[in-house]
Design a protein around this motif. Structure first.
Motif, PDB file in Angstrom:
ATOM      1  N   LEU A   1       4.338  41.728  25.885  1.00  0.00           N
ATOM      2  CA  LEU A   1       5.258  42.862  26.005  1.00  0.00           C
ATOM      3  C   LEU A   1       5.012  43.870  24.887  1.00  0.00           C
ATOM      4  N   SER A   2       4.738  43.374  23.689  1.00  0.00           N
ATOM      5  CA  SER A   2       4.455  44.257  22.567  1.00  0.00           C
ATOM      6  C   SER A   2       3.173  45.047  22.797  1.00  0.00           C
TER       7      SER A   2
ATOM      8  N   SER B   1       3.860  47.949  25.049  1.00  0.00           N
ATOM      9  CA  SER B   1       4.864  48.918  24.629  1.00  0.00           C
ATOM     10  C   SER B   1       4.242  50.017  23.776  1.00  0.00           C
TER      11      SER B   1
ATOM     12  N   ARG C   1      -2.147  47.986  18.966  1.00  0.00           N
ATOM     13  CA  ARG C   1      -1.051  47.212  19.531  1.00  0.00           C
ATOM     14  C   ARG C   1      -1.168  45.714  19.293  1.00  0.00           C
TER      15      ARG C   1
ATOM     16  N   ALA D   1       1.509  43.559  17.260  1.00  0.00           N
ATOM     17  CA  ALA D   1       2.213  42.429  17.879  1.00  0.00           C
ATOM     18  C   ALA D   1       2.073  41.170  17.031  1.00  0.00           C
TER      19      ALA D   1
ATOM     20  N   THR E   1       9.395  40.407  17.246  1.00  0.00           N
ATOM     21  CA  THR E   1       8.452  41.050  18.170  1.00  0.00           C
ATOM     22  C   THR E   1       9.200  41.802  19.264  1.00  0.00           C
TER      23      THR E   1
ATOM     24  N   CYS F   1       9.599  45.894  20.061  1.00  0.00           N
ATOM     25  CA  CYS F   1       9.472  46.537  21.385  1.00  0.00           C
ATOM     26  C   CYS F   1      10.674  47.448  21.641  1.00  0.00           C
TER      27      CYS F   1
END
Length: 340
Positions: free
Chosen positions: A30-31, A34, A65, A69, A298, A302
């Motif tokens: 997800l990070s 984002s 990214r 993360a 984390t 996000c």
């Protein structure tokens, strides 16, 4: 998997360990997705397994990214484990790196080092941050030992807040006077997008030392959390345990501050949540706090991206929104007592 674990009536810590790989990977994924640039699931996977150096989105994923993360996951784990160790060692439910002056001390020494050694190496940055962490926590506990009942939860929290504010104010004054305010704003606003991948890679061995030491001390912390008299009666060398515990806390917190600056309340919230889930045995509290803390920070990172999209909100704001009410709740419900 969750239903299976519940039907088997597994202990909470085992359920956390079973779910940890999936939770960590999901949070990291997800990070990686984002950000202000829209990147699809397929493009993230391609960037990892079929990297194309001419693809701009692949470059964003791998150079920005993914380090971000991994950094958020590592820092969340380090701060949560530091908080768990401090709360267990002091039997103080309000203890955490951000309240006990550890983070502010590290930021203060980093401010001085940036003023006088602007071209310092990653190793020097890490060393100065560790020295600052030691200075911060040493000052807080030194003053607390001189004050009547200074080690009680509320008084220690007040002393920690005062010392932290002093270091923070002094750092701000020095930054303004020597015209490095813009540089230092990174350490006080904790913007994860500015994390240095080289420093992150360099910090991993230090982080491993801190984590291994924390896990090795977890059983001793369980004994110490029962009270110093009980610990001594069981043959524990409490002085040595406390010294090694603070070494672990200083190492883990110093790394976190050197990487992204001050992030509050992770070390306060997560240990409480972890004890609620797994009980008061620090053999399980410490590692589970690391897992939950990493995932928490984390996901908070996000969230910080989208709170004021397309502008990024400092992650410390997100953790404070959650942490301040929790802190006040602890003050109201626990009064001046100690943690179990």
């Amino acid at each position: 998997m969750v239903m299976f674990a519940m039907r088997m009536k597994l202990p909470a810590h085992r359920i956390i360990f079973i779910l940890a790989p999936a939770g960590i990977l999901l949070a990291l994924f997800l990070s990686a997705r984002s950000g202000s640039t829209s990147i699809s699931v397929g493009e993230v996977i391609e960037a990892i397994f079929s990297y194309d150096q001419e693809n701009t989105k692949h470059i964003i994923v791998t150079t920005s990214r993914i380090p971000r993360a991994i950094g958020a996951m590592l820092i969340g784990a380090l701060l949560a484990m530091s908080g768990a160790l401090m709360q267990g060692m002091t039997r103080n439910y309000l203890a955490s790196p951000s309240i006990m002056g550890v983070s502010d001390g590290a930021a203060f020494i980093i401010t001085i080092s940036i003023i006088f050694l602007p071209s310092m190496t990653p190793l020097e940055m890490m060393v100065f941050s560790l020295i600052g962490s030691t200075l911060g926590v040493g000052t807080v506990f030194g003053i607390a030992s001189l004050v009547h009942n200074g080690l009680s939860p509320v008084k220690l929290a007040i002393i920690g807040t005062i010392v932290g504010t002093f270091f923070s104010s002094l750092s701000a004054a020095l930054a303004v006077y020597f015209q490095v305010s813009q540089t230092m704003s990174f350490w006080y606003n904790a913007r994860m997008h500015q994390i240095n991948p080289d420093l992150l890679f360099f910090s991993i061995p230090f982080a491993v030392v801190g984590i291994v030491l924390a896990l090795a001390l977890s059983k001793s912390i369980s004994v110490l959390s029962l009270g110093e008299e009980v610990a001594v009666s069981l043959g524990q060398r409490k002085g040595l345990v406390k010294a090694l515990t603070m070494l672990s806390v200083v190492t883990m917190t110093g790394i976190s501050v050197a990487l992204v600056g001050k992030i509050g309340f992770v070390g306060l919230i997560i240990p409480h949540l972890t004890r609620y889930l797994v009980g008061i045995d620090y053999k399980w509290v410490v590692p589970c706090a690391g897992i939950i803390g990493g995932i928490f920070l984390t996901l908070s990172d996000c969230l910080s991206i989208y709170v004021n999209y397309p502008f990024e909100t400092p992650i410390g704001v997100v953790t404070s929104i959650i942490g301040v009410p929790f802190f006040l709740y602890l003050i109201k419900t626990r009064g001046g007592g100690t943690s179990s």
